[in-house]
Design a protein around this motif. Structure first.
Motif, PDB file in Angstrom:
ATOM      1  N   ASP A 127     -13.349  13.342 -14.519  1.00 42.64           N
ATOM      2  CA  ASP A 127     -13.788  14.254 -13.445  1.00 42.64           C
ATOM      3  C   ASP A 127     -13.432  15.774 -13.983  1.00 42.64           C
ATOM      4  OD1 ASP A 127     -14.490  12.185 -11.958  1.00 42.64           O
ATOM      5  OD2 ASP A 127     -12.768  12.207 -10.667  1.00 42.64           O
ATOM      6  N   VAL A 128     -12.093  15.891 -14.598  1.00 41.18           N
ATOM      7  CA  VAL A 128     -11.976  17.199 -15.078  1.00 41.18           C
ATOM      8  C   VAL A 128     -12.850  17.801 -16.272  1.00 41.18           C
ATOM      9  CG1 VAL A 128      -9.962  18.552 -16.284  1.00 41.18           C
ATOM     10  CG2 VAL A 128      -9.228  16.952 -14.343  1.00 41.18           C
ATOM     11  N   ILE A 129     -12.968  16.869 -17.128  1.00 45.58           N
ATOM     12  CA  ILE A 129     -14.043  17.281 -18.213  1.00 45.58           C
ATOM     13  C   ILE A 129     -15.338  17.526 -17.558  1.00 45.58           C
ATOM     14  CG2 ILE A 129     -15.339  16.390 -20.223  1.00 45.58           C
ATOM     15  CD1 ILE A 129     -12.870  14.546 -20.829  1.00 45.58           C
ATOM     16  N   SER A 130     -16.017  17.064 -16.598  1.00 48.92           N
ATOM     17  CA  SER A 130     -17.026  17.321 -15.961  1.00 48.92           C
ATOM     18  C   SER A 130     -17.046  18.783 -15.762  1.00 48.92           C
ATOM     19  CB  SER A 130     -17.481  16.231 -14.998  1.00 48.92           C
ATOM     20  OG  SER A 130     -16.600  16.330 -13.757  1.00 48.92           O
ATOM     21  N   LEU A 131     -16.062  19.213 -15.220  1.00 50.46           N
ATOM     22  CA  LEU A 131     -16.018  20.560 -14.607  1.00 50.46           C
ATOM     23  C   LEU A 131     -15.675  21.638 -15.788  1.00 50.46           C
ATOM     24  CD1 LEU A 131     -14.524  20.281 -10.983  1.00 50.46           C
ATOM     25  CD2 LEU A 131     -16.806  20.921 -11.717  1.00 50.46           C
ATOM     26  N   VAL A 132     -15.763  21.300 -17.053  1.00 53.80           N
ATOM     27  CA  VAL A 132     -15.447  22.293 -17.981  1.00 53.80           C
ATOM     28  C   VAL A 132     -16.460  23.399 -18.053  1.00 53.80           C
ATOM     29  CG1 VAL A 132     -15.548  22.503 -20.548  1.00 53.80           C
ATOM     30  CG2 VAL A 132     -14.435  20.664 -19.675  1.00 53.80           C
ATOM     31  N   PRO A 133     -16.060  24.644 -17.771  1.00 52.27           N
ATOM     32  CA  PRO A 133     -16.698  25.873 -17.427  1.00 52.27           C
ATOM     33  C   PRO A 133     -17.715  26.253 -18.600  1.00 52.27           C
ATOM     34  CG  PRO A 133     -14.659  26.411 -17.716  1.00 52.27           C
ATOM     35  CD  PRO A 133     -14.633  25.251 -17.813  1.00 52.27           C
ATOM     36  N   LEU A 134     -18.541  25.492 -19.412  1.00 49.52           N
ATOM     37  CA  LEU A 134     -19.164  25.844 -20.396  1.00 49.52           C
ATOM     38  C   LEU A 134     -20.374  26.983 -19.919  1.00 49.52           C
ATOM     39  CD1 LEU A 134     -20.141  22.559 -22.257  1.00 49.52           C
ATOM     40  CD2 LEU A 134     -18.242  24.371 -22.750  1.00 49.52           C
ATOM     41  N   GLU A 135     -20.561  27.305 -18.681  1.00 55.44           N
ATOM     42  CA  GLU A 135     -21.424  28.189 -18.398  1.00 55.44           C
ATOM     43  C   GLU A 135     -20.829  29.784 -18.678  1.00 55.44           C
ATOM     44  OE1 GLU A 135     -20.285  26.028 -16.529  1.00 55.44           O
ATOM     45  OE2 GLU A 135     -21.707  25.208 -15.138  1.00 55.44           O
ATOM     46  N   LEU A 136     -19.566  29.976 -19.210  1.00 54.95           N
ATOM     47  CA  LEU A 136     -19.013  31.136 -19.622  1.00 54.95           C
ATOM     48  C   LEU A 136     -20.038  31.524 -20.986  1.00 54.95           C
ATOM     49  CD1 LEU A 136     -15.277  30.573 -19.358  1.00 54.95           C
ATOM     50  CD2 LEU A 136     -16.746  31.730 -18.053  1.00 54.95           C
ATOM     51  N   ILE A 191       0.899  -1.312  -0.141  1.00 51.93           N
ATOM     52  CA  ILE A 191      -0.015   0.026  -0.042  1.00 51.93           C
ATOM     53  C   ILE A 191       0.762   1.259  -0.082  1.00 51.93           C
ATOM     54  CG2 ILE A 191      -1.630   1.197   1.048  1.00 51.93           C
ATOM     55  CD1 ILE A 191      -2.670  -1.263   2.536  1.00 51.93           C
ATOM     56  N   VAL A 192       0.691   2.042  -0.976  1.00 51.72           N
ATOM     57  CA  VAL A 192       1.363   3.412  -1.284  1.00 51.72           C
ATOM     58  C   VAL A 192       0.854   4.426  -0.393  1.00 51.72           C
ATOM     59  CG1 VAL A 192       2.302   5.017  -2.614  1.00 51.72           C
ATOM     60  CG2 VAL A 192       2.274   2.679  -3.510  1.00 51.72           C
ATOM     61  N   PHE A 193       1.491   5.057   0.682  1.00 55.30           N
ATOM     62  CA  PHE A 193       1.059   6.210   1.500  1.00 55.30           C
ATOM     63  C   PHE A 193       1.734   7.543   1.129  1.00 55.30           C
ATOM     64  CE2 PHE A 193       1.168   2.215   4.051  1.00 55.30           C
ATOM     65  CZ  PHE A 193      -0.161   2.193   4.601  1.00 55.30           C
ATOM     66  N   ASP A 194       2.573   7.506   0.343  1.00 57.70           N
ATOM     67  CA  ASP A 194       3.174   8.896  -0.062  1.00 57.70           C
ATOM     68  C   ASP A 194       2.251   9.567  -0.879  1.00 57.70           C
ATOM     69  OD1 ASP A 194       5.822  10.556  -0.324  1.00 57.70           O
ATOM     70  OD2 ASP A 194       5.075  10.369  -2.432  1.00 57.70           O
ATOM     71  N   LYS A 195       2.192  10.935  -0.374  1.00 62.94           N
ATOM     72  CA  LYS A 195       1.108  11.834  -0.970  1.00 62.94           C
ATOM     73  C   LYS A 195       1.326  12.316  -2.443  1.00 62.94           C
ATOM     74  CE  LYS A 195       1.665  14.982   2.344  1.00 62.94           C
ATOM     75  NZ  LYS A 195       1.546  16.028   3.218  1.00 62.94           N
ATOM     76  N   LYS A 196       2.549  12.361  -2.846  1.00 67.75           N
ATOM     77  CA  LYS A 196       2.770  12.648  -4.338  1.00 67.75           C
ATOM     78  C   LYS A 196       2.466  11.340  -5.075  1.00 67.75           C
ATOM     79  CE  LYS A 196       6.562  15.948  -3.344  1.00 67.75           C
ATOM     80  NZ  LYS A 196       8.082  16.398  -3.278  1.00 67.75           N
ATOM     81  N   ASP A 197       2.832  10.436  -4.760  1.00 66.28           N
ATOM     82  CA  ASP A 197       2.736   9.147  -5.605  1.00 66.28           C
ATOM     83  C   ASP A 197       1.141   8.898  -5.793  1.00 66.28           C
ATOM     84  OD1 ASP A 197       5.128   8.582  -6.003  1.00 66.28           O
ATOM     85  OD2 ASP A 197       5.327   6.924  -4.316  1.00 66.28           O
ATOM     86  N   MET A 198       0.232   9.135  -4.612  1.00 65.04           N
ATOM     87  CA  MET A 198      -1.157   8.987  -4.553  1.00 65.04           C
ATOM     88  C   MET A 198      -1.756  10.189  -5.586  1.00 65.04           C
ATOM     89  SD  MET A 198      -2.128   8.233  -0.769  1.00 65.04           S
ATOM     90  CE  MET A 198      -1.475   9.393   0.045  1.00 65.04           C
ATOM     91  N   ARG A 199      -1.307  11.130  -5.647  1.00 61.24           N
ATOM     92  CA  ARG A 199      -1.645  12.358  -6.500  1.00 61.24           C
ATOM     93  C   ARG A 199      -1.340  11.977  -8.027  1.00 61.24           C
ATOM     94  NH1 ARG A 199       0.303  15.886  -4.060  1.00 61.24           N
ATOM     95  NH2 ARG A 199       2.189  16.280  -5.044  1.00 61.24           N
ATOM     96  N   LYS A 200      -0.028  11.435  -8.023  1.00 64.57           N
ATOM     97  CA  LYS A 200       0.062  11.389  -9.529  1.00 64.57           C
ATOM     98  C   LYS A 200      -0.664   9.894  -9.981  1.00 64.57           C
ATOM     99  CE  LYS A 200       4.957  12.769  -9.005  1.00 64.57           C
ATOM    100  NZ  LYS A 200       6.513  12.123  -9.033  1.00 64.57           N
ATOM    101  N   ASN A 201      -0.927   9.070  -9.089  1.00 69.48           N
ATOM    102  CA  ASN A 201      -1.521   7.857  -9.480  1.00 69.48           C
ATOM    103  C   ASN A 201      -2.878   8.252  -9.738  1.00 69.48           C
ATOM    104  OD1 ASN A 201      -2.079   4.748  -9.461  1.00 69.48           O
ATOM    105  ND2 ASN A 201      -3.728   5.466  -8.130  1.00 69.48           N
ATOM    106  N   TYR A 202      -3.822   8.989  -8.991  1.00 68.38           N
ATOM    107  CA  TYR A 202      -5.078   9.362  -9.519  1.00 68.38           C
ATOM    108  C   TYR A 202      -5.096  10.390 -10.779  1.00 68.38           C
ATOM    109  CZ  TYR A 202      -9.073  12.551  -9.401  1.00 68.38           C
ATOM    110  OH  TYR A 202     -10.282  13.276  -9.886  1.00 68.38           O
ATOM    111  N   MET A 203      -4.036  11.080 -11.206  1.00 69.55           N
ATOM    112  CA  MET A 203      -3.784  11.836 -12.270  1.00 69.55           C
ATOM    113  C   MET A 203      -3.464  10.930 -13.548  1.00 69.55           C
ATOM    114  SD  MET A 203      -1.791  15.191 -10.849  1.00 69.55           S
ATOM    115  CE  MET A 203      -1.866  16.075 -12.377  1.00 69.55           C
ATOM    116  N   LYS A 204      -3.274   9.804 -13.082  1.00 74.66           N
ATOM    117  CA  LYS A 204      -3.130   8.858 -14.381  1.00 74.66           C
ATOM    118  C   LYS A 204      -4.295   8.174 -14.794  1.00 74.66           C
ATOM    119  CE  LYS A 204       1.912   8.130 -13.553  1.00 74.66           C
ATOM    120  NZ  LYS A 204       2.922   7.012 -13.124  1.00 74.66           N
ATOM    121  N   PHE A 221      -9.837  10.475 -13.489  1.00 72.95           N
ATOM    122  CA  PHE A 221      -9.360  12.151 -13.368  1.00 72.95           C
ATOM    123  C   PHE A 221      -9.628  12.506 -14.782  1.00 72.95           C
ATOM    124  CE2 PHE A 221      -5.929  14.943 -14.360  1.00 72.95           C
ATOM    125  CZ  PHE A 221      -6.202  15.960 -13.299  1.00 72.95           C
ATOM    126  N   LYS A 222      -9.515  12.008 -15.746  1.00 73.79           N
ATOM    127  CA  LYS A 222      -9.981  12.464 -17.031  1.00 73.79           C
ATOM    128  C   LYS A 222     -11.350  13.063 -17.101  1.00 73.79           C
ATOM    129  CE  LYS A 222      -5.859  10.484 -19.764  1.00 73.79           C
ATOM    130  NZ  LYS A 222      -5.499   9.946 -18.626  1.00 73.79           N
TER     131      LYS A 222
END
Length: 499
Positions: free
Chosen positions: A134-143, A114-127, A131-132
């Motif tokens: 989740d990011v697309i779901s927040l595209v600000p088309l409300e502009l 089990i990996v506890f390192d915060k940087k590794d956890m963040r990098k794993n989520y971004m891969k 994550f993709k």
């Protein structure tokens, strides 16, 4: 060290391996187990994560249900627009917190660790693909609101947060004792949502062609949503009784409605059947076993009283245990897990048996895995005098009676929960392995049975416990011999007894 909450979800070849921890406290929690680095009270952190997923799912459902309704129906007006926007941006805030705070702190398994390192956890989520999404779901088309006005369809990307909804379902089912109830509710909500979307489309088409312009469209009377939802129910479930479409556009829409309705409704019925079938699979198996046994007894013309006793055994065993054989549920589990379950369920009963007090604790654990639970009906002979003893019995629930005398019905002693019998023959004390008495179930009795072969295989590894058991069995055996002689004298002719 910060005491922020760190969660663990990893995707490996065999699936997701979740765990939760407080980094500063050294805690780690899986879905079903807890380990910690300091001596402290246990806290189910996984429930905290499930609660957070509930709020994320709530925000997702707000968008899923209300975006099409606000687009089609005239419920979003200048007088209440600020309330709608407030709720929208509150949901967006939940999305942002999930991406920025919770998901990057999901631990993961790498090479079995089990990996506890915060940087590794963040990098794993971004891969991850999540994550993709989740990011697309927040595209600000409300502009585009500044150009097109406040159009709810511009919030359509918020629906891409669907993976949180599925994760919430999986985790909630894992902690519910009757998950099939939630599955029925969820499947029903799928059908209701299909009807909801169809109602929105019907109102949009009616408004496009003109409310009340034809007999087929919505006429603008009454509650618009309820009337359109009623139309959707009659269309998708193909109840009939609908007005005939008049224009080509109406005909095409109605044909698509019918095709989609038949297809979607058949899928929902199939899912509901699978959910209910899985929920009642145990009872179905019990019924099948009972029916096959009754059919077998009828084909061989077994006496009715025997058939009735067999039926009674099936009914009582199912009602008391909810299953016919407890071992069938545990056979697929690893040996360590089966031991943990056996200890939690049966150790309190077995540990109170005087015969096993003082024995090696691990020997008792090994014995727990070999115990079989059997139900005896009132009047059933558990064992008879003179039989070869191959099992030892521990009373789990109910009572048994040691009987004898000229008529075989005189009760010598009544044994209750926690008592042991059959150990003399099993341990071959007194030079033989024959039963020394008749034992009959008094009422319904649930007994643990330990086979002689299993006991011998266990005692080979615990010689000290074997000596102790034989010594205790001899101490129990001698008083029983004297009692047996005394009672035999009472039930024979006095002259012959004292000759």
């Amino acid at each position: 060290m910060s005491s922020l909450l760190f969660y663990n979800v990893s995707k490996i070849s065999t699936g997701t391996v979740p765990a939760l921890s407080f980094e500063g406290w050294g805690w780690c929690l899986g879905d079903f187990s807890l380990c910690w680095g300091v001596d402290t009270a246990s806290l189910s952190l996984d429930l905290v994560y499930v609660l957070w997923l509930f709020f994320v799912t709530l925000a997702w459902n707000w968008n899923v249900w209300l975006i099409p309704m606000r687009w089609a129906f005239p419920y979003q007006t200048p007088s209440n627009i600020y309330l709608w926007l407030l709720a929208d941006y509150l949901c967006d805030l939940i999305y942002i917190l999930d991406i920025m705070v919770f998901q990057p702190r999901l631990q993961f398994v790498r090479g079995g660790d089990i990996v506890f390192d915060k940087k590794d956890m963040r990098k794993n989520y971004m891969k991850t693909f999540r994550f993709k999404m989740d990011v697309i779901s927040l595209v600000p088309l409300e502009l585009f609101y500044f150009k097109t006005g406040i159009n709810p369809l511009l919030r359509f990307p918020r629906l891409l947060k669907v993976m949180s909804f599925f994760e919430f379902n999986d985790r909630l089912e894992a902690i519910l004792t009757k998950a099939y109830v939630y599955r029925v509710i969820r499947t029903t909500s799928y059908l209701l949502y299909c009807l909801h979307c169809n109602a929105c489309l019907f109102y949009w088409i009616s408004a496009y062609e003109g409310l009340g312009s034809t007999k087929w469209v919505y006429d603008g009377k009454g509650n618009s949503y309820i009337r359109c939802y009623y139309f959707a129910v009659k269309t998708l479930i193909t109840i009939g009784g609908l007005p005939e479409p008049t224009t080509l556009f109406e005909i095409i829409f109605q044909l698509i409605n019918y095709f989609v309705g038949v297809f979607a409704f058949s899928i929902m019925i199939g899912q509901m059947r699978d959910v209910v079938g899985a929920a009642t699979s145990g009872q179905t198996y019990y019924r099948a076993c009972m029916d096959n046994t009754v059919k077998y007894m009828a084909s061989y013309r077994i006496p009715k009283d025997v058939q009735n006793r067999v039926k009674t055994w099936y009914n009582y065993t199912w009602q008391s245990q909810g299953m016919l054989d407890e071992q069938e549920l545990l056979v697929q589990l690893p040996d360590k897990m089966r031991l943990d379950i056996a200890v939690d369920v049966n150790y309190d009963i077995v540990s109170k048996v005087s015969l096993f007090q003082g024995c090696d604790r691990q020997m008792i654990f090994d014995m727990l895995k070999s115990l079989r639970s059997v139900v005896y009906l009132p009047g059933d002979y558990v064992c008879k005098k003179g039989e070869v003893g191959r099992e030892m019995y521990i009373i789990k629930a109910g009572e048994v009676q040691v009987v004898g005398g000229p008529d075989g019905k005189t009760v010598f002693v009544t044994l209750k929960s926690g008592s042991v019998f059959g150990e003399i023959s099993l341990l071959a004390v007194g030079g033989g392995n024959r039963r020394t008495a008749n034992v009959v179930a008094h009422g319904f009795a649930n007994l643990f049975i330990l086979d002689k072969k299993d006991l011998n295989e266990i005692l080979v590894h615990y010689p000290e416990s074997q000596k102790l058991l034989r010594k205790k069995a001899r101490l129990h055996y001698l008083p029983r011999v004297f009692i047996h002689i005394f009672l035999s004298c009472l039930f024979t002719t006095t002259n012959r007894c004292w000759h």
